[in-house]
Design a protein around this motif. Structure first.
Motif, PDB file in Angstrom:
ATOM      1  N   ARG A  12       0.835  -1.213   0.000  1.00  0.00           N
ATOM      2  CA  ARG A  12       0.000   0.000   0.000  1.00  0.00           C
ATOM      3  C   ARG A  12       0.867   1.259   0.000  1.00  0.00           C
ATOM      4  O   ARG A  12       0.566   2.236  -0.702  1.00  0.00           O
ATOM      5  N   ALA A  13       1.954   1.247   0.769  1.00  0.00           N
ATOM      6  CA  ALA A  13       2.841   2.413   0.854  1.00  0.00           C
ATOM      7  C   ALA A  13       3.533   2.675  -0.477  1.00  0.00           C
ATOM      8  O   ALA A  13       3.714   3.841  -0.867  1.00  0.00           O
ATOM      9  N   ILE A  14       3.925   1.622  -1.193  1.00  0.00           N
ATOM     10  CA  ILE A  14       4.544   1.799  -2.506  1.00  0.00           C
ATOM     11  C   ILE A  14       3.544   2.439  -3.461  1.00  0.00           C
ATOM     12  O   ILE A  14       3.858   3.416  -4.139  1.00  0.00           O
ATOM     13  N   ALA A  15       2.327   1.904  -3.516  1.00  0.00           N
ATOM     14  CA  ALA A  15       1.308   2.431  -4.423  1.00  0.00           C
ATOM     15  C   ALA A  15       0.930   3.869  -4.070  1.00  0.00           C
ATOM     16  O   ALA A  15       0.624   4.663  -4.961  1.00  0.00           O
ATOM     17  N   ALA A  16       1.001   4.218  -2.784  1.00  0.00           N
ATOM     18  CA  ALA A  16       0.636   5.567  -2.342  1.00  0.00           C
ATOM     19  C   ALA A  16       1.827   6.529  -2.362  1.00  0.00           C
ATOM     20  O   ALA A  16       1.647   7.724  -2.146  1.00  0.00           O
ATOM     21  N   GLY A  17       3.037   5.995  -2.584  1.00  0.00           N
ATOM     22  CA  GLY A  17       4.221   6.846  -2.523  1.00  0.00           C
ATOM     23  C   GLY A  17       4.495   7.347  -1.116  1.00  0.00           C
ATOM     24  O   GLY A  17       5.044   8.436  -0.923  1.00  0.00           O
ATOM     25  N   ASP A  18       4.138   6.561  -0.096  1.00  0.00           N
ATOM     26  CA  ASP A  18       4.273   6.947   1.310  1.00  0.00           C
ATOM     27  C   ASP A  18       5.709   6.685   1.781  1.00  0.00           C
ATOM     28  O   ASP A  18       6.019   5.644   2.355  1.00  0.00           O
ATOM     29  N   LEU A  19       6.575   7.660   1.549  1.00  0.00           N
ATOM     30  CA  LEU A  19       7.990   7.509   1.873  1.00  0.00           C
ATOM     31  C   LEU A  19       8.250   7.381   3.367  1.00  0.00           C
ATOM     32  O   LEU A  19       9.143   6.637   3.776  1.00  0.00           O
ATOM     33  N   ASP A  20       7.489   8.084   4.193  1.00  0.00           N
ATOM     34  CA  ASP A  20       7.684   7.986   5.640  1.00  0.00           C
ATOM     35  C   ASP A  20       7.413   6.569   6.126  1.00  0.00           C
ATOM     36  O   ASP A  20       8.175   6.021   6.924  1.00  0.00           O
ATOM     37  N   ARG A  21       6.341   5.977   5.635  1.00  0.00           N
ATOM     38  CA  ARG A  21       5.999   4.595   6.035  1.00  0.00           C
ATOM     39  C   ARG A  21       7.065   3.615   5.548  1.00  0.00           C
ATOM     40  O   ARG A  21       7.505   2.746   6.282  1.00  0.00           O
ATOM     41  N   LEU A  22       7.477   3.763   4.293  1.00  0.00           N
ATOM     42  CA  LEU A  22       8.504   2.873   3.749  1.00  0.00           C
ATOM     43  C   LEU A  22       9.827   3.018   4.502  1.00  0.00           C
ATOM     44  O   LEU A  22      10.479   2.019   4.809  1.00  0.00           O
ATOM     45  N   ALA A  23      10.214   4.252   4.810  1.00  0.00           N
ATOM     46  CA  ALA A  23      11.473   4.486   5.536  1.00  0.00           C
ATOM     47  C   ALA A  23      11.447   3.819   6.905  1.00  0.00           C
ATOM     48  O   ALA A  23      12.460   3.274   7.358  1.00  0.00           O
ATOM     49  N   ALA A  24      10.292   3.850   7.559  1.00  0.00           N
ATOM     50  CA  ALA A  24      10.170   3.238   8.883  1.00  0.00           C
ATOM     51  C   ALA A  24      10.198   1.718   8.820  1.00  0.00           C
ATOM     52  O   ALA A  24      10.546   1.061   9.808  1.00  0.00           O
ATOM     53  N   MET A  25       9.867   1.145   7.674  1.00  0.00           N
ATOM     54  CA  MET A  25       9.774  -0.307   7.542  1.00  0.00           C
ATOM     55  C   MET A  25      11.106  -0.970   7.234  1.00  0.00           C
ATOM     56  O   MET A  25      11.235  -2.187   7.372  1.00  0.00           O
ATOM     57  N   VAL A  26      12.098  -0.197   6.777  1.00  0.00           N
ATOM     58  CA  VAL A  26      13.376  -0.783   6.382  1.00  0.00           C
ATOM     59  C   VAL A  26      14.492  -0.345   7.330  1.00  0.00           C
ATOM     60  O   VAL A  26      14.429   0.718   7.931  1.00  0.00           O
ATOM     61  N   THR A  27      15.501  -1.189   7.430  1.00  0.00           N
ATOM     62  CA  THR A  27      16.631  -0.917   8.313  1.00  0.00           C
ATOM     63  C   THR A  27      17.601   0.069   7.671  1.00  0.00           C
ATOM     64  O   THR A  27      17.561   0.308   6.465  1.00  0.00           O
ATOM     65  N   GLY A  28      18.496   0.603   8.470  1.00  0.00           N
ATOM     66  CA  GLY A  28      19.518   1.509   7.962  1.00  0.00           C
ATOM     67  C   GLY A  28      20.477   0.834   7.000  1.00  0.00           C
ATOM     68  O   GLY A  28      21.028   1.478   6.104  1.00  0.00           O
ATOM     69  N   ASP A  29      20.668  -0.476   7.161  1.00  0.00           N
ATOM     70  CA  ASP A  29      21.581  -1.229   6.278  1.00  0.00           C
ATOM     71  C   ASP A  29      20.823  -1.971   5.173  1.00  0.00           C
ATOM     72  O   ASP A  29      21.309  -2.957   4.622  1.00  0.00           O
ATOM     73  N   TYR A  30      19.652  -1.470   4.817  1.00  0.00           N
ATOM     74  CA  TYR A  30      18.790  -2.082   3.810  1.00  0.00           C
ATOM     75  C   TYR A  30      19.498  -2.195   2.451  1.00  0.00           C
ATOM     76  O   TYR A  30      20.205  -1.291   2.024  1.00  0.00           O
ATOM     77  N   HIS A  31      19.269  -3.333   1.788  1.00  0.00           N
ATOM     78  CA  HIS A  31      19.760  -3.569   0.428  1.00  0.00           C
ATOM     79  C   HIS A  31      18.569  -3.940  -0.444  1.00  0.00           C
ATOM     80  O   HIS A  31      17.753  -4.773  -0.057  1.00  0.00           O
ATOM     81  N   HIS A  32      18.495  -3.314  -1.621  1.00  0.00           N
ATOM     82  CA  HIS A  32      17.365  -3.520  -2.514  1.00  0.00           C
ATOM     83  C   HIS A  32      17.885  -3.810  -3.919  1.00  0.00           C
ATOM     84  O   HIS A  32      18.583  -2.986  -4.497  1.00  0.00           O
ATOM     85  N   VAL A  33      17.549  -4.978  -4.432  1.00  0.00           N
ATOM     86  CA  VAL A  33      17.870  -5.328  -5.817  1.00  0.00           C
ATOM     87  C   VAL A  33      16.531  -5.444  -6.517  1.00  0.00           C
ATOM     88  O   VAL A  33      15.744  -6.349  -6.229  1.00  0.00           O
ATOM     89  N   ASP A  34      16.247  -4.477  -7.407  1.00  0.00           N
ATOM     90  CA  ASP A  34      14.924  -4.505  -8.020  1.00  0.00           C
ATOM     91  C   ASP A  34      14.889  -5.434  -9.226  1.00  0.00           C
ATOM     92  O   ASP A  34      15.907  -5.967  -9.661  1.00  0.00           O
ATOM     93  N   ALA A  35      13.699  -5.650  -9.738  1.00  0.00           N
ATOM     94  CA  ALA A  35      13.503  -6.625 -10.806  1.00  0.00           C
ATOM     95  C   ALA A  35      14.185  -6.222 -12.112  1.00  0.00           C
ATOM     96  O   ALA A  35      14.361  -7.051 -12.992  1.00  0.00           O
ATOM     97  N   ASP A  36      14.578  -4.955 -12.226  1.00  0.00           N
ATOM     98  CA  ASP A  36      15.318  -4.499 -13.403  1.00  0.00           C
ATOM     99  C   ASP A  36      16.832  -4.592 -13.202  1.00  0.00           C
ATOM    100  O   ASP A  36      17.595  -4.186 -14.068  1.00  0.00           O
TER     101      ASP A  36
END
Length: 122
Positions: A12-36
């Motif tokens: 829901r946060a991705i679809a809404a562009g809710d950066l505050d919610r997304l930031a709170a959900m991930v750690t400081g050492d977060y790693h993201h490899v997207d499908a592209d």
């Protein structure tokens, strides 16, 4: 289950562009490899969501499976999303995903995401 609720809130946060919610959900050492194939840290991931390149219109989870062992949980399944570029063009993507969560300071937080594009059959 708490991880299932987090996964739904993340979508829901991705679809809404809710950066505050997304930031709170991930750690400081977060790693993201997207499908592209883009590799990002937490700041890069949030910048990509915030980007003027466009916005997500929809983000749906499919076939999520959740497993927990102690203070680590992993989620695998698939997702599809619809992205509207700044020029108005639409991009629809279907991909598999693996996310890892860690329980720390009383909360589950996402520390790793890997997406793999599912190419359309020819």
């Amino acid at each position: 289950m708490e991880i299932e609720a987090l996964e739904a809130a993340r979508a829901r946060a991705i679809a809404a562009g809710d950066l505050d919610r997304l930031a709170a959900m991930v750690t400081g050492d977060y790693h993201h490899v997207d499908a592209d194939g883009q590799i990002r840290d937490k700041a890069g991931y949030l910048a990509a969501i915030r980007s003027a390149a466009g916005r997500y219109l929809d983000y749906r989870l499919r076939d999520n499976r959740i497993e927990v062992s102690g203070t680590v949980a992993w989620v695998h399944g698939s997702f599809d999303n619809k992205f509207e570029a700044a020029d108005g063009s639409l991009r629809c993507k279907v991909a598999r995903h693996m996310r890892l969560y860690r329980f720390e300071n009383g909360n589950w937080r996402n520390f790793y995401h890997q997406g793999t594009l599912i190419a359309a059959a020819e």
